[in-house]
Write an enzyme that holds these catalytic residues in place. Structure first.
Site, mmCIF file in Angstrom:
data_model
loop_
_atom_site.group_PDB
_atom_site.id
_atom_site.type_symbol
_atom_site.label_atom_id
_atom_site.label_comp_id
_atom_site.label_asym_id
_atom_site.label_seq_id
_atom_site.Cartn_x
_atom_site.Cartn_y
_atom_site.Cartn_z
ATOM 1 N N LYS A 259 -5.972 -18.305 93.715
ATOM 2 C CA LYS A 259 -4.683 -17.869 93.795
ATOM 3 C C LYS A 259 -4.529 -16.881 94.962
ATOM 4 O O LYS A 259 -3.558 -16.596 95.238
ATOM 5 C CB LYS A 259 -4.252 -17.395 92.606
ATOM 6 N N HIS B 108 -2.971 -30.878 83.915
ATOM 7 C CA HIS B 108 -2.661 -29.740 84.484
ATOM 8 C C HIS B 108 -3.779 -29.433 85.528
ATOM 9 O O HIS B 108 -3.703 -28.403 86.184
ATOM 10 C CB HIS B 108 -2.191 -28.790 83.831
ATOM 11 N N THR C 208 4.777 -22.822 88.237
ATOM 12 C CA THR C 208 6.071 -22.499 87.537
ATOM 13 C C THR C 208 6.645 -21.179 88.097
ATOM 14 O O THR C 208 7.783 -20.858 87.911
ATOM 15 C CB THR C 208 6.108 -22.695 86.314
ATOM 16 N N LYS D 136 0.452 -13.166 89.214
ATOM 17 C CA LYS D 136 -0.165 -14.364 88.599
ATOM 18 C C LYS D 136 -1.342 -14.126 88.066
ATOM 19 O O LYS D 136 -2.210 -12.942 88.224
ATOM 20 C CB LYS D 136 -0.477 -15.356 89.863
ATOM 21 N N ARG D 137 -1.985 -14.946 87.260
ATOM 22 C CA ARG D 137 -3.425 -14.925 86.757
ATOM 23 C C ARG D 137 -4.346 -14.552 87.768
ATOM 24 O O ARG D 137 -4.263 -15.424 88.898
ATOM 25 C CB ARG D 137 -3.806 -16.200 85.660
ATOM 26 N N LYS E 220 10.631 -19.369 88.668
ATOM 27 C CA LYS E 220 11.284 -18.088 88.368
ATOM 28 C C LYS E 220 11.919 -17.352 89.267
ATOM 29 O O LYS E 220 13.099 -16.833 89.172
ATOM 30 C CB LYS E 220 10.505 -17.504 87.479
#
Length: 999
Positions: free
Chosen positions: A741, A543, A846, A735-736, A850
């Protein structure tokens, strides 16, 4: 005469006896049984073992031809193991049958046992149906004995302790009609009508929870309900494992240090197909299912997408009927609880086990020794030299099993989590106080191995604990896997045909070395044979995107903690490098890059290189990620072994993320598709495209969204005390928290929106699309920049939410302690979801899947799996912005020469000058995004980001267009189901086939 290490286990007594070492024909034994006179056994053996073709035969039970006797002869051919005679005699006893005589013929590892049996009246059994029923019961008991997961009812314990056999009292009474009753019970499953469910729940209230059935609260009702559901899971799990045992398919063993399971109740009852029945039963008892479901805490045994992906993949493996077992760690403390005080993140332990976990089954008799430290010595066996690891410390791994049900199938598989306990080989027999205290310290030291998810590795002690944790998990899992294989197979040549091991990232990579160690040092296979097996059984999914991310272990640390494993790694690397020299010549730069051992001031072991070299397949998690692996991260390996590299785009399970989290949307989809089959075959969602312009569907679709927004608004008010407008766009970024990000980009955009609204007149403000900006996510405890981003959001929120000029036009909400159960509430209520990673930094993503399944529109960069989403739903149904992956390097090279928009400079200056307070605190954050330091290109992408936000505003005010885009998003989400991902893995990587348990 010699003594053969052989014993017969009978009720109350164990018999050992001398046995001739020559090839004997028979040896008579006379055994006295309780309530009986005698049982005569004739034991015989042959010197030569069975042929190779015989060693894998399944247990066979046949009825011998008529011998003109007064009894019926049942002939067993099966591999011998401790407790087998006890199992057979127990079955005959339960069925009300009498054993008159028995003979045992030894054939190497196999026994041929003949039991002469009569019915409860002493008569011969002639009825063919009865004989067939008896044979089936015997085969199921022998092949499926134990805990329902292929585990015999013995402790798998350190060699010094031996094997513990549980003994039971057997009585040989008349038992009239017992056979008929037992076969009747075998055909009956737990009932799911409301009356039966109420009885089960109340029984658990009284006998499991130990409360009066006339006085229990919501939490106690939840516990009873959970145990009632678990009963049904265990029932299906036992059936599934019996089928797996009989058919003996190739099995997948999925190794992951993280499983973000969330709550289990709702997902379990939906997959079992009994959700409505339980709701009705509870309603009649005065309880609401939804209220009880809220009593369950989250099992946060992971951090972010990788961990939740593992949970989704387990759901899909069960649903698609694949024979699989998941392995992980049972952390005593899950991912930390996030507490926000004055806008700052604080961490608290997640005591998720404080009130027990009704979903797990503790396997106290399934324990394995795990060794650390010590020395490696040489030992000669059969004139061959072998390595022997003499450990300096030992702990035990205890299994905790969590049943995972499939949807639309009876198959239920298991997630086995390991907990660390002290070994009883510590000096617990000492009586003096000093030794006792030392023993207690050793216990605490052992249990710390499985206490914390991701220990802080900034110190040597932290690195050592993390390595201990990884090896502990790997060692216990490998021992369990090999024990399962040896229970039904003798020849390790068949190991690759029956075993597939999946490494979920590099955390379990030591499994490669551990299997190699066991094959070399314990099974004595020889290097070439062991290496051949290794290269056939392992597959590796990475990953990782950044070259700095792959795990490295210092050689000194590895050599101290796992001395034998370091030797094996050096041997693997030596063979690999020598082979590589023959293939590419003396290209020392490339040899250095590809070596498992990284030279330097601190010598390290590169776990990613080890995983690639020893695995038959290396998987990326999206198409873009796969290209990055081939062209950048693992370019040297791809050029050497292009056939190894594959990709399977990640997916999430629609059972959790639509059926459980969004039941209103689930019902609406089923109505318009005319079937619920999409829950198992998500490709059917594409049928929604045919109704994308239907006004009636539009109206119902909007109503579902409004209901979900009401739920989310109520949660926000309860958590934050902030009332938000349902007419606003619910703009979500969860998100984390990490610089790549780019939550900071979102905050800068919010500041710009606020600044624009403040400068507008009243008429212009009426044209503004109102927004509720929701953010959630945790920063790693040691990640200072991420914590500053969280603080910045809070100070901006305080300023905006209390500005009367703004009102409902803009509200900011931070959801603390974001987890799976909160996500199940947030995702269905979101109108817009932001995915802002700098292109080339998100392996898959991912979270976006969702939101997409729930009809939420995406505002995103072309990164990770977003590129494939564009192909599925079209870029007209998304709001795209930012530099593409091939443009990023050139933008970074410009550095200070890179031009950024004036709007960007203004909002950064507002922060730097203290417009929102904490001027000095945010200076380093502002410095990070100055042009020359803006590694993640916030300034370069800012103008494009504002354009995408404006496009989203324009689309939102056009309700018909927005609703159609939402429907098309859900319709095109079928590719992003974990069912598709798992099917691709099964067919292209693992080589496993479905093994369905019949209803």
């Amino acid at each position: 005469m010699a003594t053969l290490p052989f014993s017969i286990l009978c009720p109350n007594t164990t018999f050992s006896f001398p046995f001739p070492s020559e090839n004997v024909s028979s040896y008579p034994i006379l055994v006295t049984l309780p309530h009986r006179n005698t049982l005569s056994l004739t034991l015989s053996a042959r010197k030569h073992p069975p042929a190779a073709s015989e060693t894998n035969a399944y247990t066979s039970v046949t009825v011998a031809p008529d011998n003109n006797d007064n009894s019926t002869a049942f002939v067993f051919r099966t591999r011998n193991r401790i407790g087998l005679l006890q199992i057979i005699t127990r079955v005959f006893n339960v069925l009300g049958l009498r054993i008159e005589n028995a003979t045992v013929d030894c054939e190497g590892d196999y026994f041929v046992k003949t039991f002469f049996v009569t019915d409860s009246r002493g008569n011969k059994i002639d009825d063919q149906k009865s004989l067939e029923n008896i044979k089936n019961a015997l085969v199921e008991a022998i092949d499926g004995d134990g805990d329902g997961d292929g585990d015999a009812s013995v402790s798998v314990a350190p060699a010094a302790r031996g094997i513990v056999v549980r003994k039971s009292q057997l009585e040989f009474g008349e038992g009239k009609g017992k056979a008929e009753r037992i076969f009747g019970f075998m055909d009956v499953f737990l009932e799911n009508d409301p009356l039966s469910l109420q009885k089960d729940i109340l029984d658990h209230v009284e006998f499991t929870v130990a409360k009066s059935r006339f006085n229990f609260d919501d939490f106690e009702a939840y516990q009873a309900l959970a145990h009632s559901v678990r009963d049904r899971l265990i029932e299906r799990w036992h059936d599934t494992q019996i089928i797996f045992s009989k058919k003996d398919p190739k099995r997948l063993y999925f190794l992951s240090l993280e499983f973000l399971m969330g709550r289990s109740l709702s997902n379990s009852v939906i997959n079992l197909g009994v959700r409505d029945q339980f709701a009705d039963a509870l309603s009649q008892l005065g309880f609401e299912f939804e209220v009880l479901a809220e009593q369950e805490g989250d099992a946060c045994l992971g951090n972010g997408g990788l961990a939740r992906l593992s949970a989704c993949q387990m759901d899909s493996l069960a649903t698609l009927d694949y024979p699989a077992i998941g392995y992980g760690l049972r952390y005593q403390y899950g991912l930390f609880r996030q507490i926000i005080l004055d806008g700052f993140q604080h961490e608290q332990p997640d005591y998720w086990l404080n009130f027990g976990n009704p979903w797990e089954i503790e396997r106290v008799h399934i324990t394995y020794p795990v060794k650390f430290y010590g020395t490696v010595t040489d030992e000669v066996l059969n004139q061959e030299k072998y390595k022997v690891w003499v450990p300096g410390e030992m702990v035990e791994a205890v299994a905790y099993d969590n049943p995972i049900p499939g949807y639309g199938t009876r198959n239920t598989i298991v997630l086995r989590l390991w907990a660390a306990k002290p070994s009883d080989q510590h000096n617990m027999e000492a009586y003096n106080t000093g030794d006792y205290v030392d023993a207690v310290v050793n216990r605490q030291k052992a249990e710390s191995i499985s206490s914390i998810l991701y220990p802080d590795d900034r110190s040597y002690q932290g690195k050592e604990l993390q390595l201990k944790q990884q090896y502990f998990f790997v060692s216990a899992s490998v021992q369990d896997i090999i024990r399962r294989f040896k229970d039904s197979h003798k020849n390790f040549d068949e190991f690759p045909e029956k075993v597939a091991l999946q490494l979920n990232d590099t955390h379990p990579s030591l499994a490669i070395v551990e299997v190699m160690r066991v094959l070399l040092d314990e099974e004595h296979l020889g290097w070439n044979k062991a290496w051949d097996i290794i290269c056939k059984i392992f597959s590796f999914t990475t990953h990782t995107v950044s070259p700095e991310a792959p795990v490295k272990i210092p050689v000194d640390l590895l050599g101290s903690l796992l001395p034998r494993h370091l030797q094996i790694i050096y041997d693997i690397n030596f063979h690999f490098v020598e082979k590589l020299k023959k293939m590419i010549g003396l290209d020392y730069d490339r040899l250095t890059r590809m070596s498992i051992v990284e030279e330097g001031a601190v010598k390290n072991i590169r776990m990613a290189n080890l995983s690639i070299i020893c695995s038959h397949t290396v998987n990326g998690v999206s198409r873009l990620h796969s290209e990055l692996l081939k062209t950048k991260l693992f370019k040297d390996f791809y050029e050497l072994w292009p056939h190894k590299f594959q990709y399977k785009t990640n997916g999430v399970t629609q059972r959790r993320w639509i059926v459980v989290s969004n039941p209103s949307l689930c019902a609406l989809i089923s109505k318009w598709l005319g079937t619920e089959a999409w829950i198992r075959d998500i490709d059917l969602l594409i049928g929604l495209k045919d109704h994308a312009d239907n006004a009636e569907l539009h109206q119902q679709w909007k109503m579902v969204k409004k209901v979900n927004k009401i739920r989310l608004a109520e949660y926000i008010e309860a958590m934050n005390g902030l009332k938000v407008s349902l007419d606003a766009m619910f703009d979500v970024h969860t998100k984390r928290v990490h610089e790549y990000k780019r939550q900071l980009l979102n905050i800068l955009g919010i500041i710009h929106r606020y600044d624009c609204i403040k400068s507008m007149n009243q008429n212009d403000r009426k044209k503004v699309v109102p927004r509720v900006c929701v953010m959630g996510g945790k920063a790693a405890p040691g990640y200072e920049m991420a914590k500053k981003i969280i603080k910045l959001f809070h100070v901006v929120a305080e300023k905006i939410n209390n500005d009367n000029d703004i009102g409902d036009l803009l509200k900011l909400v931070f959801i603390p302690d974001y987890n799976v159960s909160v996500a199940e509430l947030v995702i269905p209520g979101a109108d817009l979801s932001q995915h802002l990673s700098t292109a080339g930094h998100e392996a898959s993503g991912t979270s976006s899947m969702k939101f997409l399944m729930n009809g939420c529109l995406l505002l995103a960069t072309e990164d990770g799996s977003t590129i494939e989403m564009i192909e599925e739903i079209g870029q007209d149904n998304m709001f795209l912005f930012g530099a593409k992956v091939d443009e990023v390097p050139a933008l970074r090279e410009k550095g200070p020469a890179l031009k950024v928009p004036l709007q960007f400079l203004r909002v950064v200056r507002m922060i730097r000058e203290g417009h929102f307070g904490f001027k000095d605190y945010f200076q380093s954050l502002c410095d990070k995004i100055e042009c020359e330091n803006d590694y993640f290109l916030l300034g370069a992408d800012f103008a494009s980001y504002l354009e995408a936000q404006a496009a989203a505003d324009k689309a939102f005010v056009d309700e018909e267009r927005w609703t159609k885009m939402s429907i098309l998003s859900a319709a095109g989400s079928g590719k992003f189901s974990s069912d598709r991902t798992i099917q691709q893995y099964a067919e292209n990587t693992w080589g496993i086939q479905p093994c369905r348990c019949p209803f």
